[in-house]
Design an enzyme around this catalytic site. Sequence first.
Site, mmCIF file in Angstrom:
data_model
loop_
_atom_site.group_PDB
_atom_site.id
_atom_site.type_symbol
_atom_site.label_atom_id
_atom_site.label_comp_id
_atom_site.label_asym_id
_atom_site.label_seq_id
_atom_site.Cartn_x
_atom_site.Cartn_y
_atom_site.Cartn_z
ATOM 1 N N LYS A 40 0.810 -1.218 0.000
ATOM 2 C CA LYS A 40 0.000 0.000 0.000
ATOM 3 C C LYS A 40 0.843 1.267 0.000
ATOM 4 O O LYS A 40 0.346 2.351 -0.324
ATOM 5 C CB LYS A 40 -0.962 0.008 1.178
ATOM 6 C CG LYS A 40 -0.312 0.148 2.543
ATOM 7 C CD LYS A 40 -1.374 0.198 3.630
ATOM 8 C CE LYS A 40 -0.764 0.374 5.013
ATOM 9 N NZ LYS A 40 -1.804 0.433 6.066
ATOM 10 N N GLY A 41 2.108 1.140 0.392
ATOM 11 C CA GLY A 41 3.000 2.301 0.413
ATOM 12 C C GLY A 41 4.121 2.130 -0.586
ATOM 13 O O GLY A 41 3.915 1.757 -1.734
ATOM 14 N N GLY A 45 9.053 -1.182 2.444
ATOM 15 C CA GLY A 45 8.406 -1.093 3.739
ATOM 16 C C GLY A 45 9.044 -0.085 4.683
ATOM 17 O O GLY A 45 9.786 0.814 4.276
ATOM 18 N N VAL A 46 8.752 -0.248 5.963
ATOM 19 C CA VAL A 46 9.256 0.664 6.987
ATOM 20 C C VAL A 46 10.773 0.624 7.051
ATOM 21 O O VAL A 46 11.437 1.656 7.172
ATOM 22 C CB VAL A 46 8.646 0.315 8.367
ATOM 23 C CG1 VAL A 46 9.377 1.047 9.481
ATOM 24 C CG2 VAL A 46 7.169 0.665 8.383
ATOM 25 N N CYS A 47 11.367 -0.555 6.943
ATOM 26 C CA CYS A 47 12.813 -0.702 7.086
ATOM 27 C C CYS A 47 13.556 0.194 6.105
ATOM 28 O O CYS A 47 14.458 0.944 6.497
ATOM 29 C CB CYS A 47 13.210 -2.160 6.867
ATOM 30 S SG CYS A 47 14.982 -2.461 7.018
ATOM 31 N N ALA A 119 -4.761 -4.319 1.212
ATOM 32 C CA ALA A 119 -5.320 -5.663 1.082
ATOM 33 C C ALA A 119 -5.982 -6.100 2.379
ATOM 34 O O ALA A 119 -5.553 -5.728 3.476
ATOM 35 C CB ALA A 119 -4.232 -6.652 0.686
ATOM 36 N N TYR A 187 18.080 -0.755 21.522
ATOM 37 C CA TYR A 187 19.180 -0.369 20.637
ATOM 38 C C TYR A 187 18.857 0.891 19.844
ATOM 39 O O TYR A 187 19.761 1.686 19.528
ATOM 40 C CB TYR A 187 19.528 -1.524 19.683
ATOM 41 C CG TYR A 187 18.549 -1.732 18.551
ATOM 42 C CD1 TYR A 187 18.782 -1.157 17.309
ATOM 43 C CD2 TYR A 187 17.405 -2.509 18.708
ATOM 44 C CE1 TYR A 187 17.892 -1.335 16.261
ATOM 45 C CE2 TYR A 187 16.518 -2.687 17.679
ATOM 46 C CZ TYR A 187 16.766 -2.111 16.450
ATOM 47 O OH TYR A 187 15.878 -2.281 15.417
ATOM 48 N N HIS A 445 46.304 -11.116 10.842
ATOM 49 C CA HIS A 445 47.047 -10.145 11.663
ATOM 50 C C HIS A 445 47.593 -9.043 10.772
ATOM 51 O O HIS A 445 48.119 -9.315 9.698
ATOM 52 C CB HIS A 445 48.200 -10.839 12.381
ATOM 53 C CG HIS A 445 49.097 -9.875 13.111
ATOM 54 N ND1 HIS A 445 48.762 -9.362 14.352
ATOM 55 C CD2 HIS A 445 50.274 -9.299 12.768
ATOM 56 C CE1 HIS A 445 49.718 -8.539 14.741
ATOM 57 N NE2 HIS A 445 50.649 -8.473 13.789
#
Length: 476
Positions: A40-41, A45-47, A119, A187, A445
């Site tokens: 829908k966006g 997504g948000v992430c 949806a 976090y 190293h």
Amino acid sequence: MVVGDLAHERDLIIIGGGPGGYHAAIRAAQLGQSVTLIEKGEIGGVCLNKGCIPSKVLTHGAAKYESLKEMNELGIEAGSVKFNMDKLQAYKNKTINQLRDGVLSLCKANKVEIIHGSAFFLSEDRIGVENGDQYDIYRFNYAIIATGSSPKPPEGIQIDHERVLNSWSITNLEIVPEKLFVYGHDYIALEIAMAFNAIGSEVVLINEHDDFMLDSSINRELIRILKKKHIQVLKNNFISEAYTKDEQVSIYIKNKTGTEEITGSHLFVSGRQIPNTDQLGINRLGIETAKNGFIVVNHECRTSKNHIFAIGDVTEGPCLAVKAIKQGKTAAEAIAGIRTEADLRFLPIIAHTSPPIAYVGLTEEEAIRQRHSVDTAHFPLSANGYAAILGKKEGMIKVIFDKDHHLLLGMHIIGYGAVELISSGVFSLEMAARDEDLLFPLYPHPSLNEGLLEAVEAIKNQAIHLPPNLMKKIKV
């Protein structure tokens, strides 16, 4: 509203195009499934659009700015430097757009159909999709719910996205806050506190608990670092009310001694997450949910309806992209008939703080509560040669073993390179590694990896770069 006469037939429908959703879509397509992804966006997504990526642009920019203070010692001389939030916002938007275009290209290359709209389930095999005046019905064989979650502020706090911000709006700031209150102990709260401290804000970190949700040794080192950075930490304090007036935000904090009003320029709230299920219509299907509203799934990410799966933040457990990605691939493989599972026991948790924090497995306290005979040691990065070269000597690597069976139980790191190093802990725990398995290989190293080796060597009193009196059971 235009209503379709017939239901469109689809094999697999995925609701939500975040990291879990699009990983599930591409993996399913790789396995020969015909995939329809409904978002829908914006894809990602948000992430990608509001969370992980914007916040990591902020922490990366802050880390680069902070590192300029160290350049003079390396012979790199520069004039006056200032932090430009407008340019950071432009960089953030460019990065998001590039990554979003990349995801869209991958979906197209894998023949994933993308439909824009909201949806909701009409029945156990039908989904309605609404996009403006357009309304369509789809019949499916399988469905994956990947609708994510949303931040919910505590009572008494109203998010206005200008002075009082949450994880979706804090990275949209176009100014550096003069005085920023950070409310939370996770976090995200730590990342925001350290990032804005680095770019010039006065930061007050308000924690409802008496410590952060980390291993006790990491907590002690973290508190020392926060104090060194002049970030004030208020423990066992609750915000009962917050309000804005003019260009300030006032908050009332409560503790054992009473209530106090304090004032600053901005407040960031890292609140709990609630699943995005309200508009899905899953109640009419009888899909089982936990008391907190998150969808209950099994090891294959199946819901109580065998052909409907759920992944990511909408399910129980930590709201992390790494969980969503693993569950997305697991669901796609289960649908294809592959024997698979999402085992989240050794889920790595990271914080892009300064310095970074990463951990996996049990804390020392958890191991003791689970009745392990515990053996621990840690190696300070101040004793690592490569950390000295980099000027990144803050922090340590801690390992936790079962003394009787010599099995690794947990790894906890605070320090430069922690996010990359923690994968060694994940692999070791997954393979049930003993101390000898970590002691035997060769480590490059000079590198920070040698700090991990010496942390394990300290268990055996074999660490070369620790004096005998600090070798074993060293505490900070």
